[in-house]
Structures are given as structure tokens and as C-alpha cells.
Design a protein around this motif. Structure first.
Motif: not given
Length: 212
Positions: A25-44
């Protein structure tokens, strides 16, 4: 670390633009205010991330780099995300500018030499400060609008109390040679400039890393 509910996550990411994604899925999102959200999903379920999540590592490294005098993203918050796999995310203000790889591709030979020399100085300063940026390459170094350098993609980094050993410095250089473009600009066309820049903060180590 703040634990988000699904409602809070949905509100935070509403109308966000996906900048990076993978098979999960998504890894880096640009939010409405211009900030970024970087996601880390555990593979195990059980991994080193259980004890020290990558989102927390990113945030701690960003703050430690700033303390050492380097430029890195400004952290807003670290989140634990809802769901069964204990995913985490780091929320931050992105740095402006272009990657050093982009800057080099758009520069004249003289400009490339100057940029590579300054990058060599930055790399030596990181090594002297005990920063082992294991995945360093020209795509995670930014050239800021004022011409200075900034660092991004910071989860894969260790910051110690002492300058790096020669072995770790060599491994850092070897990693950058994996990228054909980076290898050409740094170690073929502008090796002398890289060595000259590295020599300013670390003259003795430069002699060992760049003999001849």
C-alpha cells in the motif's frame, strides 16, 4: 508515540496524495497542509522493529542530526497506527529542494565538480560525527534552495558517539557505487573532487579511502 484510532487516521489522510507505494500500500503521503506522513509496515510479527519502530528511529535520527548541526526534516509526531500488524508512521515537514542526483543531472561539468566536492565534505563531516547512514546515496541528499544540503529517508541510520571506523566508511562508499549514475559522477568523473571535499574534515582518513 501517539496511538491513532481509525477515525483519526482517516481524518488525517483525507484527500492525501500518495507519493510512494509498494505491494503493501501507500508508503509516503502528502497531506492537505503540505506535511508528509511516512508509513512503516512490519513484514513479520516479531522483529527488531517491535522494540524500536522505524518511525521512531526516523524521528530520533532527524532530531539528533539537527543537534549535530545537519539539516533534516522537522518532526511533528510519531504514530502507532490501528490494525493487527502494529504499523507505525512519522509525520513531518518535508525539506524543500531537489535531490543531489537531480541537481547533478541538470548541471554542467564544472557545477557537478563543485557539488561533488561539497558532498565529499558533507560525507566526511557525517563520518566524523559518528553518523553511519547505511543506505546513503544521491537520492536521499537534498540540495536546498539556499544551496546547502539536507538529509532525508533517515530510518536506516545509526549515530554513535565516536567517529566511524575506516571499515564503516569504506562500506558507505561501496554502497553508493551500487548505483550506476552515482558511481559515474562520484568515483569516475569527479573522484578527485570527492576526495578533496572529504579531505577537509578528515585528511588522514581521506588518504586511506582515496589512495593515490
Amino acid at each position: 508515540m501517539h496511538r491513532l484510532s481509525q477515525k483519526e487516521l482517516d481524518g488525517l489522510t483525507e484527500n492525501a496524495a500518495v507519493l510512494e507505494s509498494d505491494g503493501l500500500g501507500a508508503k509516503v503521503l502528502k497531506l492537505n497542509d503540505g506535511s508528509f506522513l511516512k508509513l512503516f509496515r512490519k513484514r513479520s510479527r516479531w522483529s527488531s522493529e517491535t522494540l524500536r519502530p522505524y518511525a521512531r528511529r526516523f524521528a530520533e535520527n532527524a532530531r539528533d542530526l539537527q543537534r549535530l548541526g545537519f539539516t533534516s526534516p522537522e518532526i511533528i509526531q510519531v504514530y502507532a497506527l490501528p490494525g493487527p500488524i502494529n504499523a507505525t508512521a512519522v509525520h513531518y515537514w518535508p525539506l524543500p529542494g531537489k535531490t543531489l542526483r537531480q541537481a547533478l543531472s541538470q548541471s554542467s561539468p564544472e557545477q557537478r565538480r563543485a557539488l561533488v566536492e561539497r558532498f565529499g565534505e558533507l560525507l566526511a563531516k557525517l563520518h566524523e560525527a559518528g553518523v553511519y547512514f547505511r543506505s546513503v546515496h544521491l537520492g536521499n541528499v537534498l540540495v536546498l534552495p539556499d544551496g546547502q544540503f539536507g538529509l532525508i529517508d533517515l530510518a536506516d541510520m545509526r549515530i554513535g558517539r565516536f567517529p566511524l571506523s575506516l571499515g564503516k566508511r569504506q562500506r558507505n562508499l561501496k554502497h553508493m557505487r551500487r548505483y550506476a549514475e552515482d558511481n559515474r559522477w562520484l568515483f569516475e568523473e569527479n573522484r578527485d573532487a570527492l576526495r578533496a571535499g572529504y579531505s577537509r574534515p578528515a585528511p588522514r582518513k581521506a588518504q586511506q579511502l582515496f589512495p593515490g
